[in-house]
Design an enzyme around this catalytic site. Structure first.
Site, PDB file in Angstrom:
ATOM      1  CG  ASP A  75      -2.220  -0.620   1.076  1.00 57.88           C
ATOM      2  OD1 ASP A  75      -2.935  -0.214   0.147  1.00 57.88           O
ATOM      3  OD2 ASP A  75      -2.553  -1.529   1.852  1.00 57.88           O
ATOM      4  CE  LYS A 174      -6.238   1.829  -1.802  1.00 57.97           C
ATOM      5  NZ  LYS A 174      -5.170   1.268  -0.970  1.00 57.97           N
ATOM      6  CG  HIS A 175     -11.296   1.047  -0.627  1.00 57.04           C
ATOM      7  ND1 HIS A 175     -10.846   2.356  -0.568  1.00 57.04           N
ATOM      8  CD2 HIS A 175     -10.360   0.299   0.000  1.00 57.04           C
ATOM      9  CE1 HIS A 175      -9.696   2.402   0.087  1.00 57.04           C
ATOM     10  NE2 HIS A 175      -9.365   1.162   0.435  1.00 57.04           N
ATOM     11  CG  HIS A 187      -9.155  -0.876   8.868  1.00 56.49           C
ATOM     12  ND1 HIS A 187      -9.407   0.165   8.009  1.00 56.49           N
ATOM     13  CD2 HIS A 187      -8.085  -1.545   8.365  1.00 56.49           C
ATOM     14  CE1 HIS A 187      -8.526   0.132   7.018  1.00 56.49           C
ATOM     15  NE2 HIS A 187      -7.724  -0.888   7.210  1.00 56.49           N
ATOM     16  CG  ASP A 259      -9.747  -3.608   2.126  1.00 55.70           C
ATOM     17  OD1 ASP A 259      -8.546  -3.746   2.413  1.00 55.70           O
ATOM     18  OD2 ASP A 259     -10.381  -2.548   2.325  1.00 55.70           O
TER      19      ASP A 259
END
Length: 367
Positions: A75, A174-175, A187, A259
């Site tokens: 990333d 993304k996303h 998350h 993800d």
């Protein structure tokens, strides 16, 4: 049996702990034939060390009989999402690039990123973020987006995709199908999108359509509930979203990557084994499980059992295998193990630092 194990391994991307290849990641590469590795800050000490780490990982893959090298990912967006810090170039966030409004600047930044990544043996960057930032309370996107205008996000996203891919690094839009208007961090929990389909088409999906038209190598499915499309399963696990919307409606033919599957948006509700099977059934090709050796093993073993039991159609498995294989062939055709000395030379090149500074000055947002 061994053939199924290796086929499953080639569809996983794993993370691990440490500056050298851990016993756990070596076992996953050796025993399951895992074909992709993602690096985080916990794996990064400096350019020479990263190059040596990639060389070590690749040697394990070769010794295990893998036909193609590992595809190593990171990333490296810029701003707060950057695993490679000094002495690599420190880039401002996408918001800064957005404020310049310049496609040329976006493309040059991606070219520079590709140069520094390739020197370390990294051929896959989880960038650009093409979410449209329409919610100021969004805790996870914010300045990772180019801005709140879907046309701007589309233009600059396409420019970065071309900058990466024309210079040998796979890009990732993304996303999907758009994380910009959420107020929950996936998350930590499962966000939801409440918009109508016309709104989704006009805002969230527009940059993804343009990325697909530009030939983006991968699209990342996100852990969010898009109630207009599927009010039961998050996008990553939803056949309606991945196969119905992304593949059939938008016509995407490249690799769909998940993800991180250990994120709490999923892990609060399903086991690692259930998640991996549901993601594959949804139509995801490449399954990212970035931490937890036991969870990684459980996820792979569950997918192996599902394939053996015919829970995923053979034709779909063949198609997914082919897409992943084509991705690796495209971006690893000229692969050579990185030279630590050259990795150090590429990190933070003068012209790259000058570009980062120019972006920061023009945007008013420091790197």
């Amino acid at each position: 049996m061994r053939d199924i194990v290796r086929r499953v391994g080639q569809r996983f991307m794993v993370g691990f702990e440490g500056f050298t290849a851990s016993a756990d990641v070596k076992a996953l590469i050796r025993d399951f034939g895992v074909g992709h590795v993602v690096l985080f800050a916990r794996n990064v000490a400096g350019p020479e060390q990263v190059a040596d780490l990639v060389r070590e990982l690749q040697s394990v893959a070769r010794a295990s009989g893998q036909e193609r090298p590992l595809l190593v990912a990171v990333d490296q967006e810029g701003g707060r999402v950057a695993r490679l810090k000094e002495p690599w170039t420190v880039w401002p966030a996408a918001r800064a690039v957005g404020r310049t409004g310049s496609e040329e600047t976006a493309r040059k930044m991606a070219e520079a990123l590709a140069d520094e990544l390739k020197a370390c043996g990294i051929r896959y960057d989880f960038a650009p973020c093409v979410d449209v930032d329409t919610n100021p309370r969004n805790p996870v996107i914010g300045d990772r987006s180019f801005g709140d205008d879907p046309d701007l996000v589309s233009r600059l996203g396409v420019a970065m995709i071309r900058g990466f891919q024309e210079n040998g690094v796979a890009a990732c839009a993304k996303h999907f199908p758009g994380h910009g208007d959420t107020d929950v961090d996936s998350h930590l929990d499962l966000p939801s999108i409440e918009h109508s389909r016309p709104r989704l088409d006009d805002v969230e999906l527009r940059p993804f359509r343009k990325a697909i038209e530009a030939g983006v190598a991968t699209v990342m499915a996100s852990h969010l509930l898009v109630r207009e499309i599927d009010d039961a399963l998050p996008a990553t696990l939803s056949r309606k979203v991945v196969t119905g919307l992304l593949r059939e409606e938008l016509g995407y033919r490249g690799v769909v990557v998940t993800d991180a599957l250990e994120m709490k948006a999923l892990a609060k509700h399903w086991t690692p084994g259930q998640i991996s099977v549901l993601a594959a059934q949804a139509g995801c090709d490449l399954l990212a499980l970035c931490s937890g050796h036991d969870a990684q093993v459980e996820a792979m073993e569950s997918l192996i059992r599902a394939l053996e039991a015919g829970e995923i159609p053979f034709k779909e498995t063949e198609a997914a295998d082919g897409r992943v294989r084509a991705l690796k062939e495209r971006f690893l055709a000229d692969y050579r193990d990185p030279d630590p000395r050259l990795a150090r030379q590429a990190a933070g090149r003068g012209e790259h630092r000058a570009l980062a500074e120019t972006i920061a000055v023009r945007s008013g947002i420091p790197a």
